[in-house]
Design a protein around this motif. Structure first.
Motif, PDB file in Angstrom:
ATOM      1  N   ARG A   1      44.032  57.997  39.171  1.00 20.93           N
ATOM      2  CA  ARG A   1      44.550  57.885  37.808  1.00 20.93           C
ATOM      3  C   ARG A   1      45.668  56.832  37.748  1.00 20.93           C
ATOM      4  NH1 ARG A   1      43.944  61.076  33.608  1.00 20.93           N
ATOM      5  NH2 ARG A   1      43.181  62.856  34.774  1.00 20.93           N
ATOM      6  N   GLU A   2      46.508  56.807  38.771  1.00 20.42           N
ATOM      7  CA  GLU A   2      47.598  55.825  38.832  1.00 20.42           C
ATOM      8  C   GLU A   2      47.053  54.405  38.989  1.00 20.42           C
ATOM      9  OE1 GLU A   2      51.209  54.827  41.886  1.00 20.42           O
ATOM     10  OE2 GLU A   2      50.853  56.936  41.415  1.00 20.42           O
ATOM     11  N   ILE A   3      46.058  54.245  39.835  1.00 25.32           N
ATOM     12  CA  ILE A   3      45.435  52.934  40.033  1.00 25.32           C
ATOM     13  C   ILE A   3      44.829  52.439  38.727  1.00 25.32           C
ATOM     14  CG2 ILE A   3      43.521  51.715  41.168  1.00 25.32           C
ATOM     15  CD1 ILE A   3      44.079  53.564  43.632  1.00 25.32           C
ATOM     16  N   VAL A   4      44.124  53.334  38.038  1.00 24.04           N
ATOM     17  CA  VAL A   4      43.514  52.963  36.757  1.00 24.04           C
ATOM     18  C   VAL A   4      44.592  52.586  35.749  1.00 24.04           C
ATOM     19  CG1 VAL A   4      42.211  53.860  34.777  1.00 24.04           C
ATOM     20  CG2 VAL A   4      41.375  54.234  37.111  1.00 24.04           C
ATOM     21  N   ALA A   5      45.667  53.367  35.678  1.00 26.99           N
ATOM     22  CA  ALA A   5      46.757  53.079  34.732  1.00 26.99           C
ATOM     23  C   ALA A   5      47.371  51.709  35.015  1.00 26.99           C
ATOM     24  CB  ALA A   5      47.817  54.171  34.800  1.00 26.99           C
TER      25      ALA A   5
ATOM     26  N   ASP B   1      42.623  52.803  29.916  1.00 27.52           N
ATOM     27  CA  ASP B   1      41.315  52.980  29.294  1.00 27.52           C
ATOM     28  C   ASP B   1      40.585  51.654  29.092  1.00 27.52           C
ATOM     29  OD1 ASP B   1      41.735  55.680  29.292  1.00 27.52           O
ATOM     30  OD2 ASP B   1      42.039  55.857  27.121  1.00 27.52           O
ATOM     31  N   GLU B   2      41.326  50.601  28.796  1.00 24.38           N
ATOM     32  CA  GLU B   2      40.676  49.299  28.615  1.00 24.38           C
ATOM     33  C   GLU B   2      40.036  48.838  29.929  1.00 24.38           C
ATOM     34  OE1 GLU B   2      38.930  46.363  26.765  1.00 24.38           O
ATOM     35  OE2 GLU B   2      40.042  47.975  25.781  1.00 24.38           O
ATOM     36  N   HIS B   3      40.691  49.114  31.039  1.00 24.30           N
ATOM     37  CA  HIS B   3      40.117  48.793  32.356  1.00 24.30           C
ATOM     38  C   HIS B   3      38.813  49.567  32.566  1.00 24.30           C
ATOM     39  CE1 HIS B   3      39.845  47.944  36.625  1.00 24.30           C
ATOM     40  NE2 HIS B   3      39.768  49.244  36.852  1.00 24.30           N
ATOM     41  N   LEU B   4      38.800  50.841  32.184  1.00 25.51           N
ATOM     42  CA  LEU B   4      37.589  51.649  32.336  1.00 25.51           C
ATOM     43  C   LEU B   4      36.464  51.119  31.451  1.00 25.51           C
ATOM     44  CD1 LEU B   4      39.139  55.227  32.442  1.00 25.51           C
ATOM     45  CD2 LEU B   4      38.265  53.893  34.368  1.00 25.51           C
ATOM     46  N   ARG B   5      36.779  50.729  30.229  1.00 29.02           N
ATOM     47  CA  ARG B   5      35.763  50.164  29.333  1.00 29.02           C
ATOM     48  C   ARG B   5      35.188  48.859  29.916  1.00 29.02           C
ATOM     49  NH1 ARG B   5      39.775  51.361  25.635  1.00 29.02           N
ATOM     50  NH2 ARG B   5      39.347  53.228  24.443  1.00 29.02           N
ATOM     51  N   THR B   6      36.054  48.027  30.455  1.00 27.63           N
ATOM     52  CA  THR B   6      35.618  46.765  31.060  1.00 27.63           C
ATOM     53  C   THR B   6      34.728  47.040  32.253  1.00 27.63           C
ATOM     54  OG1 THR B   6      37.619  45.640  30.316  1.00 27.63           O
ATOM     55  CG2 THR B   6      36.426  44.622  32.139  1.00 27.63           C
ATOM     56  N   TYR B   7      35.089  48.017  33.062  1.00 29.07           N
ATOM     57  CA  TYR B   7      34.303  48.370  34.238  1.00 29.07           C
ATOM     58  C   TYR B   7      32.927  48.873  33.826  1.00 29.07           C
ATOM     59  CZ  TYR B   7      34.385  49.098  39.245  1.00 29.07           C
ATOM     60  OH  TYR B   7      34.162  48.988  40.587  1.00 29.07           O
ATOM     61  N   GLU B   8      32.894  49.683  32.775  1.00 24.46           N
ATOM     62  CA  GLU B   8      31.614  50.187  32.283  1.00 24.46           C
ATOM     63  C   GLU B   8      30.715  49.034  31.836  1.00 24.46           C
ATOM     64  OE1 GLU B   8      29.853  53.404  29.085  1.00 24.46           O
ATOM     65  OE2 GLU B   8      31.811  52.510  28.708  1.00 24.46           O
ATOM     66  N   ALA B   9      31.289  48.050  31.139  1.00 25.93           N
ATOM     67  CA  ALA B   9      30.522  46.878  30.697  1.00 25.93           C
ATOM     68  C   ALA B   9      30.009  46.084  31.898  1.00 25.93           C
ATOM     69  CB  ALA B   9      31.383  45.999  29.799  1.00 25.93           C
ATOM     70  N   LYS B  10      30.828  45.979  32.941  1.00 32.49           N
ATOM     71  CA  LYS B  10      30.405  45.266  34.152  1.00 32.49           C
ATOM     72  C   LYS B  10      29.228  45.978  34.819  1.00 32.49           C
ATOM     73  CE  LYS B  10      34.807  43.111  35.374  1.00 32.49           C
ATOM     74  NZ  LYS B  10      35.871  43.057  36.383  1.00 32.49           N
ATOM     75  N   LEU B  11      29.260  47.299  34.836  1.00 34.60           N
ATOM     76  CA  LEU B  11      28.152  48.055  35.429  1.00 34.60           C
ATOM     77  C   LEU B  11      26.865  47.847  34.632  1.00 34.60           C
ATOM     78  CD1 LEU B  11      29.768  51.437  36.488  1.00 34.60           C
ATOM     79  CD2 LEU B  11      28.824  49.671  37.982  1.00 34.60           C
ATOM     80  N   THR B  12      26.975  47.842  33.324  1.00 32.85           N
ATOM     81  CA  THR B  12      25.810  47.610  32.473  1.00 32.85           C
ATOM     82  C   THR B  12      25.224  46.232  32.763  1.00 32.85           C
ATOM     83  OG1 THR B  12      26.685  49.072  30.765  1.00 32.85           O
ATOM     84  CG2 THR B  12      25.019  47.466  30.074  1.00 32.85           C
TER      85      THR B  12
END
Length: 110
Positions: A57-61, A66-77
């Motif tokens: 959670r700290e690494i993600v923050a 949340d923007e990092h998670l959204r970007t990661y999801e787009a990269k996976l797609t």
């Protein structure tokens, strides 16, 4: 087996090449959440029992939250579009045994 999440094609190809260079089979599996809200799933995951999750959670923050998670999801797609042999296994939150069974079934097809 390398349980890891790669969202960069060049990095994934490097591990694939290493496996194939030594004669190993390379199988790529993506566990895809059935719920279409990966942010909520990430945030709901921490029930206090896993000592690693606060670190994640700290690494993600620190990486943008949340923007990092959204970007990661787009990269996976995007990555999936370049890796048609990837086996996609559905994952339902809280259904660990069912997900594991689906993973085993996907791997037995290899």
């Amino acid at each position: 087996m390398l349980p890891q999440l790669f969202a960069r094609l060049s990095e994934l190809e490097r591990f694939e090449r290493a496996a194939l260079d030594v004669g190993a089979e390379f199988v790529e599996v993506l566990l895809e959440p059935v719920e279409k809200d990966p942010l909520r799933r990430f945030h709901d995951r921490d029930d206090g029992s896993d000592p690693w999750h606060p670190i994640v959670r700290e690494i993600v923050a620190e990486s943008g939250g949340d923007e990092h998670l959204r970007t990661y999801e787009a990269k996976l797609t995007d990555l999936l579009a370049h890796r048609p042999a990837t086996k996609v296994v559905s994952s339902v939150a809280g259904e660990v045994e069912a997900t594991y069974g689906s993973l085993c079934a996907a791997l037995s097809d290899c």
